[in-house]
Scaffold this motif. Structure first.
Motif, PDB file in Angstrom:
ATOM      1  N   THR A 300       0.470  -1.149  -0.310  1.00  0.00           N
ATOM      2  CA  THR A 300       0.043   0.098   0.027  1.00  0.00           C
ATOM      3  C   THR A 300       0.898   1.528   0.191  1.00  0.00           C
ATOM      4  N   ARG A 301       0.452   2.197  -0.407  1.00  0.00           N
ATOM      5  CA  ARG A 301       1.048   3.972  -0.105  1.00  0.00           C
ATOM      6  C   ARG A 301       1.476   4.065   1.192  1.00  0.00           C
ATOM      7  N   ALA A 302       0.720   4.183   1.556  1.00  0.00           N
ATOM      8  CA  ALA A 302       1.290   4.387   3.852  1.00  0.00           C
ATOM      9  C   ALA A 302       1.997   3.692   3.826  1.00  0.00           C
ATOM     10  N   ASP A 303       2.018   2.123   3.415  1.00  0.00           N
ATOM     11  CA  ASP A 303       3.151   1.489   4.068  1.00  0.00           C
ATOM     12  C   ASP A 303       3.980   1.948   3.486  1.00  0.00           C
ATOM     13  N   ILE A 304       4.437   2.158   2.003  1.00  0.00           N
ATOM     14  CA  ILE A 304       5.472   3.037   1.323  1.00  0.00           C
ATOM     15  C   ILE A 304       6.130   3.708   1.935  1.00  0.00           C
ATOM     16  N   ILE A 305       5.308   4.371   2.247  1.00  0.00           N
ATOM     17  CA  ILE A 305       5.426   5.767   2.679  1.00  0.00           C
ATOM     18  C   ILE A 305       6.650   5.447   4.233  1.00  0.00           C
ATOM     19  N   GLU A 306       5.216   4.564   4.791  1.00  0.00           N
ATOM     20  CA  GLU A 306       5.981   4.540   6.452  1.00  0.00           C
ATOM     21  C   GLU A 306       7.733   3.442   6.130  1.00  0.00           C
ATOM     22  N   SER A 307       7.672   2.561   5.230  1.00  0.00           N
ATOM     23  CA  SER A 307       9.420   2.220   5.100  1.00  0.00           C
ATOM     24  C   SER A 307       9.793   3.085   5.019  1.00  0.00           C
ATOM     25  N   LEU A 308       9.901   3.999   4.237  1.00  0.00           N
ATOM     26  CA  LEU A 308      10.908   5.430   3.561  1.00  0.00           C
ATOM     27  C   LEU A 308      11.352   5.862   4.781  1.00  0.00           C
ATOM     28  N   LYS A 309      10.353   6.130   5.411  1.00  0.00           N
ATOM     29  CA  LYS A 309      10.617   6.886   7.092  1.00  0.00           C
ATOM     30  C   LYS A 309      11.807   5.966   7.880  1.00  0.00           C
TER      31      LYS A 309
END
Length: 349
Positions: A300-309
């Motif tokens: 999911t988009r949200a999971d990608i963002i959290e992984s990048l953080k």
């Protein structure tokens, strides 16, 4: 001795130990895992900057080093990288490890408020009222964000955009147009002091500031690479692009938009992407220029963002923060006085 280090992208580490007396460099000791032939060229490098004012620029120092080494072979580094390491030792240039980065991720706001926030936060960096910051965008409606110097009528089918309820906003950085739908892109802005890119050309600074996100994407299984001047790509195609703005006073804005699940057909109806634009991309179809992160990761988009953080946190000293009430208020002012006005949006008709 004061010490500074600089890691050449794709090359070697250069360390500099520097002594200063009365504002003048009195001693330099360069070391690192680089290669240099002949050996005695190292003594010439160390002596090249002795007697130079500590305020000398990277360009001036590089010229002195290049003249001193003559035909010596510098492998994995160069005069410029030595000068940057020296400037870091002197405190005029900084590295990632010299800063604490605040990560902010507010909820959805209007597209025009997002571009206003970019100006507010980079100005805060220059003024010293905010430290280095990584901000992830969320926005409340479909939009086209055009570069500061792009022609509105040449880039956007304004009538089609109005018919499809897609707003058009102009940002303060250069570069190309971005078609953005809520949930279909990942956009972030990095606000840093100019000292972090001290001595780097614009092209070098793009690669330097994009390096962390390439690492984050690789952790997700994407073979992400940097393609000059401002693209992030993979073997499957283009992922996204970056834009940058440096302001008087020492603030640098570097932002990136990556496609998650772009609607290419809708994009082509509102953006005027001509053949000249595509000519150096190795494709005849704009659809093939966009390679969604969703198809490469299954996340999911949200999971990608959290992984990048998480990847950013693992690499650098960070704290989770927020935009201040004063910064929100200033952004609202800029929306009304600048970013929502026909004069700004149509500054290049």
């Amino acid at each position: 001795m004061r010490r500074g280090e600089y890691k050449v992208r794709g090359g070697k580490l250069v360390a500099a130990e520097v002594d200063v007396v009365d504002g003048v460099i009195s001693g330099v000791n360069i070391s690192g895992d680089f290669f240099l032939e002949p050996d005695e060229a190292l003594d010439r490098i160390n002596a090249a900057l002795v007697g130079t004012p500590e305020t000398a620029s990277v360009v001036h120092m590089s010229e002195l080093i290049a003249a001193a080494i003559g035909t010596a072979d510098m492998i994995g580094f160069g005069p410029e990288s030595v000068a940057i390491a020296v400037r870091r030792a002197l405190g005029f240039a900084t590295g990632w490890a010299d800063h604490n980065f605040e990560i902010v991720h507010p909820g959805p706001v209007s597209p025009v408020l997002n571009v206003a926030l970019d100006q507010v936060l980079v100005e805060a960096i220059a003024a010293g009222t905010r430290g280095p910051t990584l901000r992830f965008w969320e926005w409340s409606g479909n939009t086209i964000v055009i570069g500061s110097f792009q022609s509105l009528r040449n880039e956007v089918d304004v009538a089609a955009a109005e018919e499809m309820d897609i707003s058009v906003v102009r940002r303060i950085s250069g570069g190309g147009a971005m078609f953005m739908e809520p949930g279909n892109c990942i956009t972030y802005s990095l606000y840093v002091p100019a000292s972090l890119v001290e001595g780097l050309s614009f092209e070098q600074s793009y690669a330097f500031l994009d390096d962390w996100v390439l690492g984050g994407l690789r952790e997700l299984g994407i073979e992400a690479t940097y393609k000059p001047l401002n693209d992030i790509t993979s073997p499957m195609g283009k992922i996204g692009g970056a834009a940058q703005k440096r302001i008087v006073g020492g603030g640098v804005l570097h932002h990136v938009t990556m496609s998650y699940d772009i609607d290419a057909d809708k994009m082509l109806k509102v953006l005027r992407i001509g053949r000249e634009k595509l000519s150096d991309k190795g494709t005849k179809s704009a659809n093939k220029r966009v390679d969604p992160l969703r198809s490469q990761t299954g996340m999911t988009r949200a999971d990608i963002i959290e992984s990048l953080k998480d990847h950013f946190r693992a690499r650098y000293d960070t704290t989770d923060g927020q935009i201040t009430p004063e910064e929100w208020a200033r952004a609202d002012e800029l929306v009304a006085s600048k970013f929502s006005t026909p004069e700004w949006i149509g500054r290049v008709p």
